[in-house]
Design an enzyme around this catalytic site. Structure first.
Site, short mmCIF file in Angstrom:
data_model
loop_
_atom_site.label_atom_id
_atom_site.label_comp_id
_atom_site.label_asym_id
_atom_site.label_seq_id
_atom_site.Cartn_x
_atom_site.Cartn_y
_atom_site.Cartn_z
N HIS A 279 2.51 3.61 5.65
CA HIS A 279 2.46 3.93 4.22
C HIS A 279 1.00 4.02 3.81
O HIS A 279 0.25 3.05 3.92
CB HIS A 279 3.17 2.87 3.39
CG HIS A 279 3.13 3.13 1.92
ND1 HIS A 279 4.10 3.86 1.27
CD2 HIS A 279 2.22 2.78 0.97
CE1 HIS A 279 3.80 3.95 -0.01
NE2 HIS A 279 2.66 3.31 -0.23
N CYS A 280 0.60 5.18 3.33
CA CYS A 280 -0.80 5.41 2.97
C CYS A 280 -0.95 5.25 1.46
O CYS A 280 -0.36 6.00 0.68
CB CYS A 280 -1.24 6.81 3.39
SG CYS A 280 -2.97 7.15 3.04
#
EC number: 2.3.1.225
Length: 428
Positions: A279-280
């Protein structure tokens, strides 16, 4: 005001259109922007405790903040749109910090040291709570556009930048935004497959093996996933128990799906993602099967544009120095505020570029070994991976088929090419 309060508290009718100032609040009720200061029991309780010098209830304070955040809205055609307060700090603090840093080189050192430390602290604070925030996406986009704005207003008028160089920088910014938009279209979610469903049943009570599907006391038709395979499919003794264990381990109770191989559930987004990498926070989205390639291109175009822009800025404000050394030695750059501001922005861009270069390097190494960032973390947690080059390379040995084959698989991967088998995966 009592009429507005009564109107704002009534239940929402899905068939009734919202006016530009109306919205559906977090409790599912129809509300109006004019009633933003009405009917807030949590805020009243917090104020009463403060006036009476009583200790605050953490739950009431958090609920009051959630209510305030829910009521910060702007009028829109289809109903009032909510404003995320996490977008406000980058818009204010970034220009303020950069302009303060341009006043003196000591202030520049302090500000350019404090800014990344503050961002890292906020990252770990939000990551620990597993909550979504637009702070990092807002900071990334505003940094990109603000640096481009200063480049146009402070560097280009100096006359050192040619039209071709300006066109290259503009194209780089445009390509970065385009591929970011493509990346934001979605990482590729896990959908229920027809082979994983075997019956459609209407229940009047909640079955012991299925999550409840009652809403407001009404019964609903549910599809039961094949969490347990019957022995008639294989005819082998013991297969039923093995299949049951595999299906249960890969069953996501939140998304109500069986996760395929290399998929994972993101606690921040609340969805299961195909070939989940990570998850960025900088794009406020997961990186998965559908957007991994565009995410890599976004990084690449941003870094190329940033490095080229930094070199143009340093060549303009430090003409007597080489580009490679001007960042560390540029005498008299603080003699003019405009030059100092450009120099400070070059340093800020260099710090951001260094962090994203590290991220790009990790991505290239992981793709070369056919391992996702999530799989690498899980393997390190289980002590089943080999670490090399000070932890930059994490080799799990599960999916790697050689350098060229790994890159070919990455560049051509689709949902149909993913392995259909199931494997035990943890949450991220």
């Amino acid at each position: 005001m009592s009429i507005m309060k009564k109107r704002s508290s009534r239940a929402a009718d899905p068939d009734e259109l919202l006016c530009c100032c109306e919205y559906i609040d977090r409790h599912g009720s129809r509300s109006h922007m004019v009633a933003c200061c009405c009917d807030c029991e949590d805020l009243d309780e917090a104020c009463d405790r403060w006036m009476n010098k009583e200790p605050q209830n953490p739950d009431s304070v958090s609920r009051a903040l959630a209510t305030i955040n829910d009521r910060l809205r702007v009028p829109w055609i289809s109903g009032a749109r909510q404003i995320d307060v996490s977008l406000i700090p980058p818009l204010i603090l970034l220009p303020v910090f950069l302009h303060i840093a341009a006043l003196h080189y000591l202030l520049g050192i302090i500000m350019l040291t404090a800014m990344p430390i503050t961002v890292l602290w906020y990252y770990f604070f939000t990551h620990r709570k597993k909550g979504r925030t637009l702070f990092f996406l807002g900071l990334a986009l505003f940094s990109l556009f603000y640096m481009f704005y200063l480049f146009l207003t402070q560097v280009v008028p100096r006359g050192e930048v040619t039209e071709l160089q300006l066109a290259v920088v503009t194209a780089g910014v445009a390509l970065t935004v385009i591929f970011l938009m493509l990346t934001k279209r979605g990482p590729g979610l896990v959908r229920p497959r027809p082979s994983e469903t075997h019956s459609t049943v209407t229940y009047h009570s909640t079955p012991p093996d299925v999550d409840g599907v009652y809403l407001n006391g009404a019964r609903h038709q549910v599809v039961i996933g094949s969490r347990v395979a019957s022995s008639e499919h294989t005819g082998e003794p013991g297969t039923e128990e093995e299949e049951e264990g595999v299906q249960k381990r890969n069953w996501c109770a939140v998304c109500k799906v069986v996760r395929p191989q290399r998929a994972g559930h993101c606690r921040i987004c609340g969805v299961c993602v195909l070939r989940l990498d990570h998850h960025c926070v900088w794009i406020n989205s997961c990186v998965g099967l559908a957007n991994h390639r565009t995410f890599l291109l976004t990084l690449l175009f941003f870094l190329l544009t940033s490095i080229y822009g930094i070199s143009l800025v340093l060549a303009s404000v430090c003409p007597d120095q080489r580009v490679l050394t001007a960042l560390f030695y540029c005498p008299d750059v603080y003699s003019q505020y405009s030059s100092a501001l450009c120099f400070t922005c070059a340093w800020y861009s260099s710090i951001v570029t260094g962090g994203l270069l590290h991220l790009l390097l990790l991505q290239i190494l992981n793709i070369s070994l056919n391992v996702t960032e999530r799989e690498a973390r899980l393997a390190l947690r289980e002590k089943s991976a080999q670490r090399r080059l000070w932890g930059l390379i994490v080799h799990t040995g599960h999916y790697s088929r050689g350098f060229w084959s790994n890159w070919t698989e990455f560049l051509t991967m689709t949902e149909d090419t993913q392995p259909a088998g199931h494997k035990t995966e943890d949450l991220v």
